[in-house]
Write a protein that holds these residues in place. Structure first.
Motif, PDB file in Angstrom:
ATOM      1  N   THR A 181      42.993  30.059  70.177  1.00  0.00           N
ATOM      2  CA  THR A 181      43.597  30.693  69.010  1.00  0.00           C
ATOM      3  C   THR A 181      43.541  29.742  67.830  1.00  0.00           C
ATOM      4  O   THR A 181      43.795  28.542  67.978  1.00  0.00           O
ATOM      5  CB  THR A 181      45.052  31.083  69.302  1.00  0.00           C
ATOM      6  N   VAL A 182      43.231  30.283  66.640  1.00  0.00           N
ATOM      7  CA  VAL A 182      43.087  29.462  65.445  1.00  0.00           C
ATOM      8  C   VAL A 182      43.757  30.142  64.255  1.00  0.00           C
ATOM      9  O   VAL A 182      43.840  31.373  64.184  1.00  0.00           O
ATOM     10  CB  VAL A 182      41.610  29.174  65.106  1.00  0.00           C
ATOM     11  N   VAL A 183      44.224  29.311  63.328  1.00  0.00           N
ATOM     12  CA  VAL A 183      44.770  29.776  62.052  1.00  0.00           C
ATOM     13  C   VAL A 183      44.090  28.979  60.952  1.00  0.00           C
ATOM     14  O   VAL A 183      44.205  27.748  60.923  1.00  0.00           O
ATOM     15  CB  VAL A 183      46.297  29.598  61.973  1.00  0.00           C
ATOM     16  N   LEU A 184      43.359  29.645  60.081  1.00  0.00           N
ATOM     17  CA  LEU A 184      42.706  28.970  58.955  1.00  0.00           C
ATOM     18  C   LEU A 184      43.734  28.805  57.841  1.00  0.00           C
ATOM     19  O   LEU A 184      43.919  29.681  56.999  1.00  0.00           O
ATOM     20  CB  LEU A 184      41.506  29.771  58.463  1.00  0.00           C
ATOM     21  N   ASP A 185      44.429  27.666  57.862  1.00  0.00           N
ATOM     22  CA  ASP A 185      45.498  27.393  56.898  1.00  0.00           C
ATOM     23  C   ASP A 185      45.758  25.894  56.918  1.00  0.00           C
ATOM     24  O   ASP A 185      46.184  25.348  57.939  1.00  0.00           O
ATOM     25  CB  ASP A 185      46.760  28.164  57.275  1.00  0.00           C
ATOM     26  N   ASP A 187      47.968  24.295  55.230  1.00  0.00           N
ATOM     27  CA  ASP A 187      49.390  23.979  55.033  1.00  0.00           C
ATOM     28  C   ASP A 187      50.089  24.042  56.386  1.00  0.00           C
ATOM     29  O   ASP A 187      50.233  25.131  56.955  1.00  0.00           O
ATOM     30  CB  ASP A 187      50.016  24.982  54.073  1.00  0.00           C
ATOM     31  N   PRO A 188      50.523  22.912  56.945  1.00  0.00           N
ATOM     32  CA  PRO A 188      51.098  22.952  58.293  1.00  0.00           C
ATOM     33  C   PRO A 188      52.359  23.798  58.402  1.00  0.00           C
ATOM     34  O   PRO A 188      52.638  24.350  59.470  1.00  0.00           O
ATOM     35  CB  PRO A 188      51.377  21.472  58.603  1.00  0.00           C
ATOM     36  N   VAL A 189      53.106  23.925  57.328  1.00  0.00           N
ATOM     37  CA  VAL A 189      54.344  24.711  57.393  1.00  0.00           C
ATOM     38  C   VAL A 189      54.026  26.192  57.572  1.00  0.00           C
ATOM     39  O   VAL A 189      54.523  26.848  58.500  1.00  0.00           O
ATOM     40  CB  VAL A 189      55.200  24.482  56.129  1.00  0.00           C
ATOM     41  N   SER A 190      53.190  26.735  56.706  1.00  0.00           N
ATOM     42  CA  SER A 190      52.862  28.150  56.827  1.00  0.00           C
ATOM     43  C   SER A 190      51.991  28.417  58.052  1.00  0.00           C
ATOM     44  O   SER A 190      52.108  29.465  58.705  1.00  0.00           O
ATOM     45  CB  SER A 190      52.174  28.653  55.556  1.00  0.00           C
ATOM     46  N   ALA A 191      51.127  27.455  58.399  1.00  0.00           N
ATOM     47  CA  ALA A 191      50.283  27.635  59.580  1.00  0.00           C
ATOM     48  C   ALA A 191      51.128  27.692  60.852  1.00  0.00           C
ATOM     49  O   ALA A 191      50.896  28.544  61.722  1.00  0.00           O
ATOM     50  CB  ALA A 191      49.271  26.508  59.674  1.00  0.00           C
ATOM     51  N   ARG A 192      52.110  26.804  60.961  1.00  0.00           N
ATOM     52  CA  ARG A 192      52.984  26.846  62.149  1.00  0.00           C
ATOM     53  C   ARG A 192      53.812  28.122  62.178  1.00  0.00           C
ATOM     54  O   ARG A 192      54.110  28.639  63.265  1.00  0.00           O
ATOM     55  CB  ARG A 192      53.893  25.616  62.169  1.00  0.00           C
ATOM     56  N   ARG A 193      54.173  28.629  61.014  1.00  0.00           N
ATOM     57  CA  ARG A 193      54.913  29.891  60.983  1.00  0.00           C
ATOM     58  C   ARG A 193      54.062  31.002  61.593  1.00  0.00           C
ATOM     59  O   ARG A 193      54.540  31.789  62.421  1.00  0.00           O
ATOM     60  CB  ARG A 193      55.290  30.226  59.542  1.00  0.00           C
ATOM     61  N   SER A 194      52.802  31.055  61.216  1.00  0.00           N
ATOM     62  CA  SER A 194      51.897  32.054  61.793  1.00  0.00           C
ATOM     63  C   SER A 194      51.692  31.826  63.282  1.00  0.00           C
ATOM     64  O   SER A 194      51.676  32.773  64.083  1.00  0.00           O
ATOM     65  CB  SER A 194      50.537  32.005  61.077  1.00  0.00           C
ATOM     66  N   ALA A 195      51.522  30.568  63.669  1.00  0.00           N
ATOM     67  CA  ALA A 195      51.297  30.247  65.077  1.00  0.00           C
ATOM     68  C   ALA A 195      52.500  30.618  65.930  1.00  0.00           C
ATOM     69  O   ALA A 195      52.351  31.176  67.028  1.00  0.00           O
ATOM     70  CB  ALA A 195      50.987  28.760  65.217  1.00  0.00           C
ATOM     71  N   ARG A 196      53.705  30.322  65.440  1.00  0.00           N
ATOM     72  CA  ARG A 196      54.909  30.649  66.219  1.00  0.00           C
ATOM     73  C   ARG A 196      55.106  32.156  66.338  1.00  0.00           C
ATOM     74  O   ARG A 196      55.549  32.645  67.388  1.00  0.00           O
ATOM     75  CB  ARG A 196      56.137  29.993  65.591  1.00  0.00           C
ATOM     76  N   ALA A 197      54.780  32.888  65.279  1.00  0.00           N
ATOM     77  CA  ALA A 197      54.885  34.345  65.355  1.00  0.00           C
ATOM     78  C   ALA A 197      53.970  34.889  66.446  1.00  0.00           C
ATOM     79  O   ALA A 197      54.326  35.815  67.183  1.00  0.00           O
ATOM     80  CB  ALA A 197      54.543  34.963  64.001  1.00  0.00           C
ATOM     81  N   PHE A 198      52.795  34.305  66.572  1.00  0.00           N
ATOM     82  CA  PHE A 198      51.856  34.715  67.611  1.00  0.00           C
ATOM     83  C   PHE A 198      52.342  34.313  69.000  1.00  0.00           C
ATOM     84  O   PHE A 198      52.269  35.088  69.960  1.00  0.00           O
ATOM     85  CB  PHE A 198      50.488  34.097  67.334  1.00  0.00           C
ATOM     86  N   LEU A 199      52.850  33.081  69.137  1.00  0.00           N
ATOM     87  CA  LEU A 199      53.224  32.545  70.448  1.00  0.00           C
ATOM     88  C   LEU A 199      54.528  33.100  70.985  1.00  0.00           C
ATOM     89  O   LEU A 199      54.807  32.967  72.185  1.00  0.00           O
ATOM     90  CB  LEU A 199      53.337  31.018  70.382  1.00  0.00           C
ATOM     91  N   ALA A 200      55.345  33.713  70.140  1.00  0.00           N
ATOM     92  CA  ALA A 200      56.707  34.084  70.541  1.00  0.00           C
ATOM     93  C   ALA A 200      56.738  34.896  71.826  1.00  0.00           C
ATOM     94  O   ALA A 200      57.510  34.603  72.747  1.00  0.00           O
ATOM     95  CB  ALA A 200      57.387  34.848  69.406  1.00  0.00           C
ATOM     96  N   ARG A 201      55.899  35.917  71.933  1.00  0.00           N
ATOM     97  CA  ARG A 201      55.942  36.762  73.137  1.00  0.00           C
ATOM     98  C   ARG A 201      55.476  36.017  74.371  1.00  0.00           C
ATOM     99  O   ARG A 201      55.993  36.235  75.476  1.00  0.00           O
ATOM    100  CB  ARG A 201      55.125  38.038  72.939  1.00  0.00           C
TER     101      ARG A 201
END
Length: 283
Positions: A181-185, A187-201
């Motif tokens: 899984t990858v996030v093209l971002d 900015d570590p703050v916004s990138a981690r926000r996207s990553a955590r939203a994905f990983l939550a489930r």
């Protein structure tokens, strides 16, 4: 059975993993044009394989793989018939990824290795070649079954160190095709926000957290929303070069093929895929 070199030639070193509802003919033609070798239909594709067939018909040389057909939700005999139908029209372009899902979403999931063995027996009876199927194997028993009864393994949410372990477990000739899984971002703050939203489930699913613990993460890492270290290593984020480095790390660890999943899923994946392809030198 294919050697690692043959699998890289057949599937390409890098493919794209994307949920079935988010795949269409226009996108897969773009993916093919960017130089990716395989599209993995994520989620739980049905055993009629109609979407796989449509994607093959929309492209010229792209391989299509299922990531994964859930054995509790898809009839094995129908899957075998569907494979035969597609193989007759598009020989050598379909790889069946098969898995047992997870208990939280599939309460009937009991004794998954035994259930998978029975499912593979039906595929054998239906004429599906061993080399045309791969198992989503996370634990050691399922990995052994993957080596014995399929082309290899398609692990999900794992890190390169686990790719090396999977290669050792299934042997040199088997296919090892991890998802990344990858996030093209950048900015570590916004990138981690996207990553955590994905990983939550996934952090609420025992089989995934158990795999993370086997991969060297601590109970604290997998607790709650996940530690920064866990998030950063499982969902790689940054610029295109950072994403390319993550793909190369799996290949260097013994993967034949790496399929990238672009997050957030609701965004257009093409900019990330185009940047990654350029960084990998495939376009």
């Amino acid at each position: 059975m294919d050697t690692g070199t043959d699998w890289r030639r057949r599937l390409g070193e890098v493919g794209v993993w994307r949920g079935g509802p988010d795949l269409d003919a226009t996108l897969v033609r773009t993916i093919e044009g960017l130089g990716y070798g395989t599209v993995w239909i994520g989620g739980s594709p049905s055993s009629d394989l109609r979407q796989a067939e449509a994607l093959l018909e929309a492209t010229e040389r792209l391989q299509v793989a299922t990531g994964i057909v859930n054995i509790w939700r898809s009839d094995a005999a129908e899957l075998a018939r569907s494979f035969a139908r597609i193989e007759a029209r598009h020989p050598g372009r379909l790889l069946l990824g098969v898995g047992s899902g997870h208990r939280e979403a599939t309460p009937e999931r009991v004794r998954p290795v035994e259930a998978m063995t029975r499912y593979l027996d039906v595929l054998d009876e239906g004429g599906v070649p061993v080399a045309a199927r791969v198992l989503s194997a996370l634990g050691p028993r399922m990995l052994r079954l993957a080596a014995e009864r399929s082309a290899g393994t398609h692990p999900y949410l794992t890190i390169p160190a686990q790719t090396a372990e999977e290669r050792a477990a299934v042997g040199a000739a088997a296919l090892v095709a991890p998802e990344q899984t990858v996030v093209l971002d950048a900015d570590p703050v916004s990138a981690r926000r996207s990553a955590r939203a994905f990983l939550a489930r996934y952090l609420g699913m025992e089989n995934y957290t158990r795999t993370m613990l086997r991969g060297g993460f601590s109970p604290e890492d997998v607790a709650g929303n996940g530690s920064d270290e866990l998030v950063d290593r499982i969902v790689v984020h940054g610029d295109a070069e950072a994403l390319a480095a993550a793909v190369r790390a799996h290949l260097d660890a013994g993967a034949d093929h790496v399929c990238v999943q672009v997050q957030p899923a609701a965004t257009d994946p093409v900019p990330a895929l185009r940047g990654l392809a350029a960084a990998l030198g495939s376009s």
